[in-house]
Motif scaffolding. Structure first.
Motif, short mmCIF file in Angstrom:
data_model
loop_
_atom_site.label_atom_id
_atom_site.label_comp_id
_atom_site.label_asym_id
_atom_site.label_seq_id
_atom_site.Cartn_x
_atom_site.Cartn_y
_atom_site.Cartn_z
N HIS A 1 -42.52 -28.70 12.57
CA HIS A 1 -41.19 -29.20 12.93
C HIS A 1 -41.21 -29.80 14.33
CE1 HIS A 1 -37.10 -28.77 14.68
NE2 HIS A 1 -36.72 -29.20 13.49
N ALA A 2 -41.86 -29.11 15.27
CA ALA A 2 -41.92 -29.61 16.64
C ALA A 2 -42.69 -30.92 16.73
CB ALA A 2 -42.56 -28.56 17.54
N ALA A 3 -43.82 -30.99 16.05
CA ALA A 3 -44.63 -32.21 16.09
C ALA A 3 -43.88 -33.39 15.49
CB ALA A 3 -45.95 -31.98 15.37
N ALA A 4 -43.14 -33.14 14.42
CA ALA A 4 -42.40 -34.22 13.76
C ALA A 4 -41.23 -34.71 14.61
CB ALA A 4 -41.90 -33.75 12.40
N THR A 5 -40.65 -33.83 15.41
CA THR A 5 -39.47 -34.21 16.19
C THR A 5 -39.80 -34.55 17.64
OG1 THR A 5 -39.04 -31.84 16.63
CG2 THR A 5 -37.90 -32.84 14.77
N ARG A 6 -41.07 -34.35 18.04
CA ARG A 6 -41.48 -34.68 19.40
C ARG A 6 -42.73 -35.57 19.34
NH1 ARG A 6 -41.51 -28.87 22.46
NH2 ARG A 6 -42.55 -30.15 24.04
N PRO A 7 -42.59 -36.79 18.87
CA PRO A 7 -43.77 -37.65 18.64
C PRO A 7 -44.50 -38.04 19.91
CG PRO A 7 -41.73 -38.90 18.35
CD PRO A 7 -41.33 -37.46 18.47
N ARG A 8 -43.89 -37.88 21.07
CA ARG A 8 -44.56 -38.25 22.32
C ARG A 8 -45.48 -37.16 22.84
NH1 ARG A 8 -39.82 -41.36 25.88
NH2 ARG A 8 -39.41 -43.01 24.34
N ASP A 9 -45.44 -35.98 22.21
CA ASP A 9 -46.29 -34.88 22.60
C ASP A 9 -47.38 -34.66 21.56
OD1 ASP A 9 -44.66 -34.43 24.82
OD2 ASP A 9 -43.37 -33.03 23.73
N ASP A 10 -48.45 -33.99 21.98
CA ASP A 10 -49.53 -33.62 21.07
C ASP A 10 -49.49 -32.11 20.83
OD1 ASP A 10 -50.47 -36.22 20.86
OD2 ASP A 10 -51.82 -36.00 22.59
N PHE A 11 -49.85 -31.69 19.61
CA PHE A 11 -49.73 -30.29 19.22
C PHE A 11 -51.04 -29.80 18.62
CE2 PHE A 11 -45.48 -31.87 19.49
CZ PHE A 11 -44.74 -30.80 19.94
N LEU A 12 -51.36 -28.55 18.95
CA LEU A 12 -52.57 -27.90 18.44
C LEU A 12 -52.18 -26.54 17.87
CD1 LEU A 12 -55.70 -27.92 18.19
CD2 LEU A 12 -55.76 -26.76 20.41
N ALA A 13 -52.46 -26.33 16.59
CA ALA A 13 -52.18 -25.06 15.91
C ALA A 13 -53.48 -24.28 15.77
CB ALA A 13 -51.56 -25.32 14.54
N VAL A 14 -53.45 -23.00 16.14
CA VAL A 14 -54.62 -22.14 16.08
C VAL A 14 -54.35 -21.02 15.08
CG1 VAL A 14 -56.21 -20.68 17.39
CG2 VAL A 14 -55.10 -22.65 18.51
N GLU A 15 -55.18 -20.92 14.06
CA GLU A 15 -54.96 -19.93 13.00
C GLU A 15 -56.30 -19.60 12.35
OE1 GLU A 15 -53.80 -17.24 11.14
OE2 GLU A 15 -51.95 -18.20 11.83
N VAL A 16 -56.43 -18.36 11.84
CA VAL A 16 -57.68 -17.96 11.19
C VAL A 16 -57.56 -17.93 9.67
CG1 VAL A 16 -58.59 -16.63 13.14
CG2 VAL A 16 -57.10 -15.51 11.48
#
Length: 221
Positions: free
Chosen positions: A61-76
């Protein structure tokens, strides 16, 4: 994983999942591994990292609504990673990347020092049985990892629906000299950038209070 998740993992990994040099275990991170954010995202932009991203609801949701920022998800967990990739593809969130690895090692080795604008820890596994508390992510030592990756003035945002874990988190981070509270009173107001999920609704329905905390990285000396 379900058949759909298996297909998503196979078909979408090249777009979203970063290749990480490993240590001894399949979800470990080699000490020499480093994220080249500009190379991976094709630009220079504020980087937001979520550790323990689960099914990816908040970060997609954040990545879709904040296109000027970059996002990294960390999960195992691969099922969570697959769901996150499916969500990102549906939302057109091409400013999102994923790492399949243990969060502490990602923060210690993979993410460059002072490169992160915001670090999110939303509803980490509470390990609520007393014999398992030592497995919690936010415990003594976590603050140093968060301090390492955050830029001066960067934000550490956390949320949990387990009261004793909220108290532990607050105690751990209040003791870290590199952080200062970004809230008045006992708890921070709900972070409006955190989408309301069925997981959070379930916790509230069971009578558990949702606790938010927010800490700002003090300037390095």
């Amino acid at each position: 994983m379900s058949d759909a998740q298996e297909r998503a993992f196979a078909e979408l990994s090249d777009r979203y999942l970063l290749t990480v040099p490993r240590g001894a275990a399949s979800t470990s991170v080699h000490p020499d591994a480093r994220l080249d954010a500009a190379g991976e995202y094709g630009r220079t932009a504020p980087l937001i990292v979520e550790v323990g991203s689960g099914q990816g609801h908040a970060i997609v949701h954040a990545a879709a609504t904040r296109p000027r920022d970059d996002f990294l998800a960390v999960e195992v967990f691969r099922a969570g990673l697959a769901r996150t990739m499916l969500g990102a593809e549906r939302a057109g969130a091409h400013n999102l990347r994923l790492v399949e690895a243990n969060a502490p090692e990602v923060l210690e080795h993979f993410v460059p020092e002072a490169s992160v604008a915001e670090l999110w820890v939303f509803f980490p596994d509470p390990w609520h049985k007393s014999r398992h508390v030592k497995r919690r992510l936010v415990k003594p030592g976590f603050g140093a990892l968060a301090e390492r990756v955050l830029k001066d003035g960067g934000m550490l945002r956390l949320a949990t629906d387990w009261e004793d874990y909220a108290l532990q988190i607050r105690e751990v981070l209040d003791d870290e000299s590199g952080f200062e509270r970004d809230f008045a009173g006992e708890w921070a107001p709900r972070f409006d950038g955190r989408v309301l999920t069925s997981f959070e609704r379930k916790g509230a329905a069971q009578g558990r209070a949702i606790r938010d905390l927010a800490y700002r990285r003090r300037p390095r000396r």
